[in-house]
Design an enzyme around this catalytic site. Structure first.
Site, PDB file in Angstrom:
ATOM      1  N   LYS A 157       0.861  -1.244   0.051  1.00  0.00           N
ATOM      2  CA  LYS A 157       0.054  -0.014  -0.066  1.00  0.00           C
ATOM      3  C   LYS A 157       0.834   1.283  -0.100  1.00  0.00           C
ATOM      4  CE  LYS A 157      -4.067  -1.882   0.365  1.00  0.00           C
ATOM      5  NZ  LYS A 157      -5.259  -1.590  -0.514  1.00  0.00           N
ATOM      6  N   ASP A 182      -0.515  -0.491  -4.701  1.00  0.00           N
ATOM      7  CA  ASP A 182      -1.911   0.194  -4.565  1.00  0.00           C
ATOM      8  C   ASP A 182      -2.048   1.375  -3.992  1.00  0.00           C
ATOM      9  OD1 ASP A 182      -4.631   0.487  -4.543  1.00  0.00           O
ATOM     10  OD2 ASP A 182      -5.269  -1.024  -3.434  1.00  0.00           O
ATOM     11  N   GLU A 208      -2.051  -0.100  -8.813  1.00  0.00           N
ATOM     12  CA  GLU A 208      -3.202   0.069  -8.719  1.00  0.00           C
ATOM     13  C   GLU A 208      -3.914   1.159  -8.158  1.00  0.00           C
ATOM     14  OE1 GLU A 208      -4.386  -3.332  -6.416  1.00  0.00           O
ATOM     15  OE2 GLU A 208      -6.343  -2.492  -5.922  1.00  0.00           O
ATOM     16  N   ASP A 233      -9.268  -0.053  -9.554  1.00  0.00           N
ATOM     17  CA  ASP A 233      -9.986  -0.944  -8.767  1.00  0.00           C
ATOM     18  C   ASP A 233     -11.340   0.048  -8.187  1.00  0.00           C
ATOM     19  OD1 ASP A 233     -11.137  -2.152  -6.448  1.00  0.00           O
ATOM     20  OD2 ASP A 233      -9.594  -2.120  -5.239  1.00  0.00           O
ATOM     21  N   LYS A 255     -14.139  -7.553  -7.294  1.00  0.00           N
ATOM     22  CA  LYS A 255     -14.278  -7.943  -5.855  1.00  0.00           C
ATOM     23  C   LYS A 255     -15.849  -8.283  -5.889  1.00  0.00           C
ATOM     24  CE  LYS A 255     -10.751  -4.616  -3.797  1.00  0.00           C
ATOM     25  NZ  LYS A 255     -10.549  -3.354  -3.087  1.00  0.00           N
TER      26      LYS A 255
HETATM   27 MG    MG Z   1      -7.388  -1.720  -4.360  1.00  0.00          MG
END
Ligand code: MG
Length: 348
Positions: A157, A182, A208, A233, A255
């Site tokens: 992250k 991400d 991402e 995303d 997702k």
């Molecule tokens: Mg993500």
């Protein structure tokens, strides 16, 4: 016609360590476990609501309450079930996902076959999952990356004031790892290009969601000016978003909690592939029940980030396994998920 009887309970789970991303920190998750019962058989599914997408544990419970105590539907007629609940709770994708995953579990159990077989997939073709390193101080992130040595792929992250220092610390302890990052929409397009340029020295696989979810032009501009592939995303919630987002990115993240469950995920994966885009299956902080449902369709995708259950310390279920990052699907009927303290998945 038989009646499917849904019941729901909240099962609070706790992160092993606080999980920080660019827009906040999470220490607990409150998934809703749905049981769908008919004729002495029970199927289980999990709702993992995200406030970013406008859902909470309470809104999931309200949506399930709205469905009523029973749904007229044959076991295995997931098409009709999907249409019925879409008419009733269309704006509650996590809740819909839980009911439909429970329906797949139930159908698989009734037929004696695993869910991957119901959807016609080869369990050997599962991808490797990444293991996510949340935001922390650089030495702390390096420690977590080292502790995750059995996972060949890391997802890091980013979106801090010094991501390079963090990536450098992680690269020093994991020189051979595949690393994807991400940003969770942390940057504006100019920052994104500058930061991606700087971070690319650490040999990254892709980036991402560098910019805000609504900023499709920004995504396209970043992609045009970056050396790394760009995945969407937050910008790509359902299959309906794919035609608009596809020209701006190299891949999308699917997702179950965003797209309304397995049928919606199959639509979104197929749409992305039709547009020539790669797909990563991702997750929320989830128990093994939710993660296993996604893993059953993972043979369809190029990448997986299905590690939500690995980040909690009190997972009530046993389901998909992970060996050196490779997702190992359970071979039992339905989702093949068991409660930690029982023979079959119990929502308690
Ligand atoms: Mg993500």
């Amino acid at each position: 016609m038989p009646s499917l009887r849904p019941t729901a309970i909240v099962h609070e789970v706790h992160l092993r360590e606080p999980f920080r991303i660019s827009r906040g920190t999470q220490t607990v998750a409150r998934p809703v476990i749905v049981e769908l019962r008919v004729d002495g058989l029970a199927g289980y599914g999990e709702a993992d609501p995200s406030s970013f997408y406008g859902e909470t544990t309470e809104s999931v419970l309200a949506a399930l309450h709205h469905l009523g105590p029973s749904i007229e539907c044959d076991i295995g007629d997931i098409q009709t079930l999907q249409e019925t609940i879409e008419r009733s709770i269309r704006l509650n994708p996590a809740a819909r996902s839980a009911v439909l995953c429970a329906a797949y579990d139930l159908a698989g159990k009734a037929l004696g076959v695993p869910v991957y077989r119901l959807v016609g997939l080869n369990p050997e073709r599962t991808p490797h999952t990444s293991f996510t390193i949340g935001i922390a101080e650089p030495d702390e992130m390096a420690r977590k990356a080292q502790a995750a040595a059995s996972y060949p792929i890391l997802k890091v992250k980013v979106g801090t004031d010094d991501d390079a220092r963090r990536l450098k610390a992680i690269r020093e302890v994991r020189p051979d790892a595949i690393i994807r990052v991400d940003a969770n929409a942390a940057w504006n397009p100019r920052e994104a290009i500058r930061n991606i340029e700087q971070l690319s020295q650490f040999d990254l696989q892709f980036v991402e969601q560098p910019v805000a979810a609504h900023d499709v032009d920004g995504l396209a501009w970043v992609r045009q000016h970056s050396s790394l592939p760009i995945f969407a995303d937050e910008s790509c919630v359902t299959a309906f978003d794919v035609p608009r987002i596809a020209p701006a990115v190299d891949g999308i993240v699917v997702k179950l909690a965003k797209c309304g469950g397995i049928p919606g995920a199959l639509d979104q994966i197929n749409a992305a592939h039709l547009f020539g885009k790669e797909v990563m299956l991702g997750c929320m902080i989830e128990t093994s029940l939710g993660i296993t449902a996604a893993a059953h369709i993972s043979p369809l995708v190029e990448y997986a980030d299905l590690d939500g259950h690995l980040l909690i310390r009190d997972d009530p279920f046993l389901g998909v396994g992970v060996e050196q990052g490779k997702l190992i699907l359970p071979r039992g009927a339905g989702l093949g998920v068991r409660g930690v303290h029982s023979e079959t998945a119990q929502g308690a």
